[in-house]
Design an enzyme around this catalytic site. Structure first.
Site, PDB file in Angstrom:
ATOM      1  N   GLU A 227       0.879  -1.218   0.083  1.00  0.00           N
ATOM      2  CA  GLU A 227      -0.119   0.091   0.072  1.00  0.00           C
ATOM      3  C   GLU A 227       0.855   1.265   0.040  1.00  0.00           C
ATOM      4  O   GLU A 227       2.113   1.304   0.607  1.00  0.00           O
ATOM      5  CB  GLU A 227      -0.923   0.074   1.151  1.00  0.00           C
ATOM      6  CG  GLU A 227      -1.909   1.641   1.313  1.00  0.00           C
ATOM      7  CD  GLU A 227      -2.953   1.134   2.353  1.00  0.00           C
ATOM      8  OE1 GLU A 227      -2.933  -0.023   3.117  1.00  0.00           O
ATOM      9  OE2 GLU A 227      -3.612   2.355   2.339  1.00  0.00           O
TER      10      GLU A 227
ATOM     11  N   ASN B  91     -12.241  -0.891  -0.880  1.00  0.00           N
ATOM     12  CA  ASN B  91     -11.538  -1.547   0.026  1.00  0.00           C
ATOM     13  C   ASN B  91     -12.410  -0.952   1.320  1.00  0.00           C
ATOM     14  O   ASN B  91     -12.594   0.232   1.544  1.00  0.00           O
ATOM     15  CB  ASN B  91     -10.274  -0.754   0.342  1.00  0.00           C
ATOM     16  CG  ASN B  91      -9.365  -1.367   1.599  1.00  0.00           C
ATOM     17  OD1 ASN B  91      -8.990  -2.230   1.594  1.00  0.00           O
ATOM     18  ND2 ASN B  91      -9.295  -0.303   2.609  1.00  0.00           N
ATOM     19  N   GLU B  92     -12.572  -1.776   2.366  1.00  0.00           N
ATOM     20  CA  GLU B  92     -13.260  -1.542   3.624  1.00  0.00           C
ATOM     21  C   GLU B  92     -14.484  -0.691   3.768  1.00  0.00           C
ATOM     22  O   GLU B  92     -14.303   0.353   4.413  1.00  0.00           O
ATOM     23  CB  GLU B  92     -12.311  -1.375   4.593  1.00  0.00           C
ATOM     24  CG  GLU B  92     -11.318  -2.504   4.991  1.00  0.00           C
ATOM     25  CD  GLU B  92     -10.356  -2.186   6.280  1.00  0.00           C
ATOM     26  OE1 GLU B  92     -10.429  -1.064   6.457  1.00  0.00           O
ATOM     27  OE2 GLU B  92      -9.458  -3.367   6.745  1.00  0.00           O
TER      28      GLU B  92
ATOM     29  N   TYR C 260      -7.065  -8.136  12.043  1.00  0.00           N
ATOM     30  CA  TYR C 260      -5.630  -7.913  12.719  1.00  0.00           C
ATOM     31  C   TYR C 260      -5.810  -8.249  14.292  1.00  0.00           C
ATOM     32  O   TYR C 260      -6.819  -8.195  14.931  1.00  0.00           O
ATOM     33  CB  TYR C 260      -5.185  -6.586  12.658  1.00  0.00           C
ATOM     34  CG  TYR C 260      -5.088  -5.967  11.032  1.00  0.00           C
ATOM     35  CD1 TYR C 260      -4.067  -6.327  10.438  1.00  0.00           C
ATOM     36  CD2 TYR C 260      -5.877  -5.233  10.396  1.00  0.00           C
ATOM     37  CE1 TYR C 260      -3.612  -5.885   9.168  1.00  0.00           C
ATOM     38  CE2 TYR C 260      -5.907  -4.938   8.891  1.00  0.00           C
ATOM     39  CZ  TYR C 260      -4.571  -5.117   8.570  1.00  0.00           C
ATOM     40  OH  TYR C 260      -4.204  -4.559   7.447  1.00  0.00           O
TER      41      TYR C 260
ATOM     42  N   GLU D  43      -6.361  -8.968   3.994  1.00  0.00           N
ATOM     43  CA  GLU D  43      -5.727  -8.335   4.939  1.00  0.00           C
ATOM     44  C   GLU D  43      -5.814  -9.004   6.230  1.00  0.00           C
ATOM     45  O   GLU D  43      -6.701  -9.386   6.815  1.00  0.00           O
ATOM     46  CB  GLU D  43      -6.145  -6.990   5.305  1.00  0.00           C
ATOM     47  CG  GLU D  43      -5.893  -5.852   4.144  1.00  0.00           C
ATOM     48  CD  GLU D  43      -6.329  -4.486   4.274  1.00  0.00           C
ATOM     49  OE1 GLU D  43      -6.153  -4.045   5.502  1.00  0.00           O
ATOM     50  OE2 GLU D  43      -6.738  -3.765   3.621  1.00  0.00           O
TER      51      GLU D  43
ATOM     52  N   GLN E 215       1.192  -5.942   5.836  1.00  0.00           N
ATOM     53  CA  GLN E 215       1.792  -5.749   4.531  1.00  0.00           C
ATOM     54  C   GLN E 215       3.181  -6.378   4.182  1.00  0.00           C
ATOM     55  O   GLN E 215       3.396  -7.169   5.048  1.00  0.00           O
ATOM     56  CB  GLN E 215       1.613  -4.133   4.189  1.00  0.00           C
ATOM     57  CG  GLN E 215       0.274  -3.459   4.575  1.00  0.00           C
ATOM     58  CD  GLN E 215       0.047  -2.329   4.101  1.00  0.00           C
ATOM     59  OE1 GLN E 215       1.068  -1.509   3.545  1.00  0.00           O
ATOM     60  NE2 GLN E 215      -1.124  -1.519   4.225  1.00  0.00           N
TER      61      GLN E 215
HETATM   62  O1  AHR Z   1      -3.305  -2.430   6.304  1.00  0.00           O
HETATM   63  C1  AHR Z   1      -3.413  -1.185   7.299  1.00  0.00           C
HETATM   64  C2  AHR Z   1      -4.733  -0.609   6.834  1.00  0.00           C
HETATM   65  O2  AHR Z   1      -5.676  -1.630   7.409  1.00  0.00           O
HETATM   66  C3  AHR Z   1      -5.392  -0.671   5.365  1.00  0.00           C
HETATM   67  O3  AHR Z   1      -5.076   0.581   4.605  1.00  0.00           O
HETATM   68  C4  AHR Z   1      -6.576  -0.560   5.657  1.00  0.00           C
HETATM   69  O4  AHR Z   1      -7.492  -1.360   4.467  1.00  0.00           O
HETATM   70  C5  AHR Z   1      -6.891  -1.473   7.008  1.00  0.00           C
HETATM   71  O5  AHR Z   1      -7.653  -0.777   7.840  1.00  0.00           O
END
Ligand code: AHR
Length: 497
Positions: A27, A172-173, A244, A292, A350
């Protein structure tokens, strides 16, 4: 010591190992692109300004796919800012990360970098501030051979052959209130459906990903997927999941079991997709692109002030990973593999510097973070078919997930090798793991490695890049195969005739 066992039987086939399970993510965020993969003037830079040291580590990581250019960044991005002669490209405000984007690296550079890195490019289109037309434009630029304004522009910019990008994320999201151009599920579902339908008019063979939830704790989780898929089902191939994890309040036991959340997340999204399928009486299945996932100490990031001076490529989200993070990542990889029947693509977020397995110094060294190793070993050794193994394992109690097994594992098998990937989540006791391999005929352990350390918070640094690295496991017996897995460890056991 704990005792655990698992039975490996080729009859318990889940699905083929999908190479796209081992995707990564680049990114325009912090130092992922600038001083990460791209740094003209760096001692290892090649003729395109790509860092050769990072290219080599990316190949060693074994990434199959790279998602680009975001992330939150894509929802305000004008792709055409990043093409053509560098001198004519505009600098722009990047509202997602409060930075300045110099646009020195763009689509054509990414396609070239991906070729050199040996990864399949996977693009996201901006459905935040933009819509159907801009998605069609970028697709025409990338994939149409020649003879149209945008394909000829690509050729004029030096890319004679089309980039041939197969996999596209429709935004995205879009469920996240932080997203530029955030939408309701219905608004997004309609836009994604129309964008997908139009993109397929250019190329019916694309693989399209609709945005699912940006986390299973989102208030709209579940209903978001149901509404979006009701609108898009016939036009898309995948629905995305993002997740995450981090150790919270010193609760290491729950953190090491975070794959439990990922497992439940996948099961819920698959059930929702199949529910929509039933309602629509559709023949095809929509699968999951877990595009992600990683360990990210988001609580640290959330507590910092946004930049006021709009810097270019500042250090952002530069988490330094320790052993426990690598073991958590290993557990997440095991869960992705165990679900290969429905998770057909995934991207660790990432690649470099930004919550990345690779770290760099601007102008200086590059090294492997601890989380590099489970990814690289899984990408290298997972091969053939994924086999379901149901470990017989002691349980331990966690605050977040209740009782979970101490041992988390999966196996894969090709013509040459059967490989077991296993995590010991116990913080204080080794696991003696016995493998029941009777269904495989005569096999022996040909290699066993473990990633562990006396200090669960040990990390790799530029000065000590191999403090935490896989090492041969000294405690292995053959017939029956028995391996000792140290507390808090990621393990790879390879069997052959
Ligand atoms: O990977 C970091 C961020 O996490 C990305 O930009 C976003 O899609 C997610 O919230």
């Amino acid at each position: 010591m704990h005792q655990a066992s698992l039975t490996i039987d080729p009859a318990f086939r889940v699905a083929p190992v999908r190479r796209r399970t081992f995707g990564t993510f680049v990114e325009h965020l912090g130092r992922c692109v600038y001083t990460g993969i791209y740094e003209p003037g760096h001692p290892t830079a090649d003729e395109d300004g790509f860092r050769r040291d990072v290219l080599e580590l990316t190949r060693e990581l074994g990434a199959s796919t790279a998602r680009y250019p975001g992330g939150n960044f894509v929802s305000g991005y004008r792709w055409e800012d990043g093409i053509g002669p560098a001198a004519g490209r505009p600098a722009r405000l990047d509202l997602a990360w409060h930075c300045t984007e110099p646009n020195l690296f763009g689509l054509d550079e990414f396609a070239r970098w991906a070729r050199k890195a040996g990864v399949e490019p996977m693009m996201a289109v901006n459905l935040g501030t933009r819509g159907v037309q801009e998605a069609l434009d970028v697709l025409e630029y990338c994939n149409v051979e020649s003879g149209t304004r945008l394909s000829d522009l690509r050729i004029a910019n030096g890319a004679k052959d089309p980039h041939g990008i197969r996999m596209w994320c429709l935004g995205n999201e879009m469920d996240g209130p932080w997203q530029i151009g955030h939408k309701t599920a219905h608004e997004y579902g309609r836009l994604a459906a129309e964008t997908a339908r139009a993109m397929r008019m250019i190329d019916p063979d694309l693989e399209l990903v609709a945005c699912g939830s940006s986390g299973s704790s989102m208030p709209t989780f579940g209903s978001w997927e149901a509404t979006v898929l009701a609108e898009t089902y016939e036009h898309v191939d995948h629905i995305s999941c993002h997740a995450y994890y981090e150790e919270k309040d010193g609760d290491l036991g729950s953190f090491l079991a975070c794959a439990t959340d990922m497992e439940n997340f996948i099961a819920s999204v698959v059930a929702t997709a199949d529910h929509v399928r039933a309602k629509l009486r559709a023949a095809k299945r929509v699968n999951v692109s877990f595009d992600e996932w990683n360990v990210w100490y988001q609580s640290r990031f959330a507590s910092r002030e946004p930049f006021r001076d709009w810097p270019v490529a500042p250090p952002l989200l530069e988490d330094r990973y320790h052993l426990a993070d690598a073991v958590a990542v290993g557990g997440l990889l095991i869960t992705l593999l165990r679900n290969s029947d429905r998770v057909t693509a995934a991207c660790q977020a990432q690649l470099v510097n930004v919550i990345g397995p690779i770290m760099t110094e601007p102008g200086g060294r590059a090294w492997r973070q601890t989380i590099f190793h489970p990814f690289a070993q899984a990408a290298r050794y997972a091969s053939g078919d994924v086999l379901r193994v149901e470990p017989v394992s002691p349980l331990y109690d966690t605050a977040e997930f209740g009782e979970v097994p101490v041992l988390h594992a999966v196996a894969t098998r090709d013509d040459q090798h059967t490989t077991v990937f296993a995590v010991n989540r116990s913080t204080d006791r080794p696991v003696e793991l016995t493998l029941d391999t009777r269904a495989l005929g005569t096999v022996r352990v040909v290699e066993a490695t473990t990633l562990t350390d006396d200090d669960v918070y040990a990390a790799n640094t530029a000065d000590a890049p191999d403090r935490v690295t896989p090492r041969p496991n000294p405690d292995v017996q053959t017939g029956p195969a028995r391996v000792l897995l140290p507390p808090v460890s990621w393990n790879v056991i390879r069997l052959a005739r």
